[in-house]
Design a protein around this motif. Structure first.
Motif, PDB file in Angstrom:
ATOM      1  N   ASN A 167       0.829  -1.196   0.000  1.00 63.26           N
ATOM      2  CA  ASN A 167       0.000   0.000   0.000  1.00 63.26           C
ATOM      3  C   ASN A 167       0.864   1.246   0.000  1.00 63.26           C
ATOM      4  O   ASN A 167       1.823   1.345   0.762  1.00 63.26           O
ATOM      5  CB  ASN A 167      -0.917   0.011   1.230  1.00 63.26           C
ATOM      6  N   TRP A 211     -14.206   5.310   1.842  1.00 66.09           N
ATOM      7  CA  TRP A 211     -13.958   4.163   2.719  1.00 66.09           C
ATOM      8  C   TRP A 211     -13.200   3.044   1.997  1.00 66.09           C
ATOM      9  O   TRP A 211     -12.493   2.268   2.631  1.00 66.09           O
ATOM     10  CB  TRP A 211     -15.283   3.643   3.266  1.00 66.09           C
ATOM     11  N   GLU A 212     -13.334   2.954   0.678  1.00 70.52           N
ATOM     12  CA  GLU A 212     -12.659   1.880  -0.060  1.00 70.52           C
ATOM     13  C   GLU A 212     -11.138   2.042  -0.044  1.00 70.52           C
ATOM     14  O   GLU A 212     -10.409   1.076  -0.267  1.00 70.52           O
ATOM     15  CB  GLU A 212     -13.142   1.841  -1.509  1.00 70.52           C
ATOM     16  N   VAL A 216      -9.327   3.023   2.557  1.00 70.77           N
ATOM     17  CA  VAL A 216      -8.760   2.854   3.893  1.00 70.77           C
ATOM     18  C   VAL A 216      -8.216   1.435   4.025  1.00 70.77           C
ATOM     19  O   VAL A 216      -8.956   0.455   3.923  1.00 70.77           O
ATOM     20  CB  VAL A 216      -9.814   3.130   4.985  1.00 70.77           C
ATOM     21  N   ASN A 217      -6.902   1.312   4.232  1.00 73.10           N
ATOM     22  CA  ASN A 217      -6.272  -0.004   4.325  1.00 73.10           C
ATOM     23  C   ASN A 217      -6.338  -0.542   5.752  1.00 73.10           C
ATOM     24  O   ASN A 217      -6.925   0.073   6.636  1.00 73.10           O
ATOM     25  CB  ASN A 217      -4.831   0.046   3.798  1.00 73.10           C
ATOM     26  N   ARG A 218      -5.718  -1.688   5.983  1.00 72.59           N
ATOM     27  CA  ARG A 218      -5.814  -2.306   7.303  1.00 72.59           C
ATOM     28  C   ARG A 218      -5.001  -1.590   8.365  1.00 72.59           C
ATOM     29  O   ARG A 218      -5.072  -1.916   9.545  1.00 72.59           O
ATOM     30  CB  ARG A 218      -5.430  -3.788   7.233  1.00 72.59           C
ATOM     31  N   GLY A 220      -5.530   1.596   8.605  1.00 74.19           N
ATOM     32  CA  GLY A 220      -6.399   2.725   8.868  1.00 74.19           C
ATOM     33  C   GLY A 220      -6.043   3.982   8.093  1.00 74.19           C
ATOM     34  O   GLY A 220      -6.522   5.070   8.416  1.00 74.19           O
ATOM     35  N   HIS A 240      -5.463   5.984   4.166  1.00 71.16           N
ATOM     36  CA  HIS A 240      -5.888   5.987   2.771  1.00 71.16           C
ATOM     37  C   HIS A 240      -4.709   5.574   1.898  1.00 71.16           C
ATOM     38  O   HIS A 240      -3.595   6.086   2.062  1.00 71.16           O
ATOM     39  CB  HIS A 240      -6.373   7.376   2.360  1.00 71.16           C
ATOM     40  N   ASN A 281      -3.561  -0.002  -3.289  1.00 73.78           N
ATOM     41  CA  ASN A 281      -2.949  -1.327  -3.180  1.00 73.78           C
ATOM     42  C   ASN A 281      -2.306  -1.671  -4.517  1.00 73.78           C
ATOM     43  O   ASN A 281      -2.982  -1.699  -5.550  1.00 73.78           O
ATOM     44  CB  ASN A 281      -3.998  -2.374  -2.810  1.00 73.78           C
ATOM     45  N   GLY A 319      -6.957   0.826  -1.341  1.00 78.77           N
ATOM     46  CA  GLY A 319      -6.197   0.146  -0.299  1.00 78.77           C
ATOM     47  C   GLY A 319      -6.938  -0.927   0.461  1.00 78.77           C
ATOM     48  O   GLY A 319      -6.318  -1.801   1.071  1.00 78.77           O
ATOM     49  N   SER A 320      -8.274  -0.907   0.459  1.00 73.77           N
ATOM     50  CA  SER A 320      -9.027  -1.911   1.211  1.00 73.77           C
ATOM     51  C   SER A 320      -9.167  -3.236   0.468  1.00 73.77           C
ATOM     52  O   SER A 320      -9.603  -4.226   1.059  1.00 73.77           O
ATOM     53  CB  SER A 320     -10.431  -1.379   1.539  1.00 73.77           C
ATOM     54  N   HIS A 377      -8.531  -6.753  -0.919  1.00 73.35           N
ATOM     55  CA  HIS A 377      -7.718  -7.893  -0.486  1.00 73.35           C
ATOM     56  C   HIS A 377      -6.719  -8.268  -1.587  1.00 73.35           C
ATOM     57  O   HIS A 377      -7.050  -8.260  -2.774  1.00 73.35           O
ATOM     58  CB  HIS A 377      -8.641  -9.075  -0.182  1.00 73.35           C
TER      59      HIS A 377
END
Length: 201
Positions: free
Chosen positions: A5, A18-19, A21-23, A25, A27, A30, A50-51, A53
């Motif tokens: 990320n 919101w899409e 926001v990675n794990r 937290g 922005h 990926n 970033g969200s 998988h």
């Protein structure tokens, strides 16, 4: 193979925020990279929030469809978030014997090349650590940095820290594991067992 990320936290996306926001937290975008032992990037995907998988990113990519139809002469190594496939080897999730332990150790040492690449990329292009721009512009900048890295490696440009070797991989993943989205297939398990039995028993 790896997905990492790249943050662009200052400019929060206006659509579907919101899409991104990675794990961790933050922005981010990926980015999926496939790299060889010489740190040459052979395939990249730069477009997903970033969200998303890592396993989904791979499954939706052109390289996945291509290698499912025409497997490579060798194999690609991926971490445990990916599905085990005949052409994509992941480590044993649970080690039951010495051969599996040796396989996992060799797998980890070899796959550390991708961690080294992430470090080299972010040293060569420090902007990748933080991109205060909108998602589309962030993707364009990331892709430009990847192209510049490819040119630099082809022309043997020394790495920014002056090291010519790849002996110090830079860990880029947080200690937050992702579960694979799909169970391992029988063909992948057979291929991994064959490799383990041939080289590590």
């Amino acid at each position: 193979m790896d997905s990492s990320n790249t943050d662009h936290a200052k400019t929060i996306p206006h659509e579907r925020e919101w899409e991104f926001v990675n794990r961790k937290g933050r922005h981010s975008i990926n980015v999926q990279l496939v790299v060889n032992a010489d740190l040459i990037i052979t395939n990249c995907v730069v477009k997903w929030p970033g969200s998303v998988h890592d396993a989904r990113l791979l499954r939706e990519s052109h390289i996945f469809r291509h290698l499912q139809q025409k497997p490579p002469d060798g194999i690609i190594l991926g971490d445990s978030v990916y599905q085990l496939l005949p052409w994509l080897m992941t480590p044993f999730a649970m080690v039951n014997n010495d051969a599996e332990e040796r396989f996992n150790c060799a797998h980890g040492r070899t796959r550390s090349t991708i961690e080294c690449l992430n470090g080299v990329l972010k040293r060569r292009s420090a902007c990748l650590n933080y991109l205060p721009v909108d998602p589309q512009r962030a993707c364009n900048i990331i892709l430009a940095c990847i192209v510049l890295h490819y040119i630099a490696e082809e022309r043997k440009v020394p790495h920014c820290d002056g090291r010519g070797d790849h002996s110090q991989p830079q860990a880029d993943r947080p200690d937050l594991p992702l579960a694979a989205l799909q169970p391992d297939g029988a063909a992948g398990r057979s291929m991994r067992d064959a490799l383990m039995n041939h080289y590590f028993t």
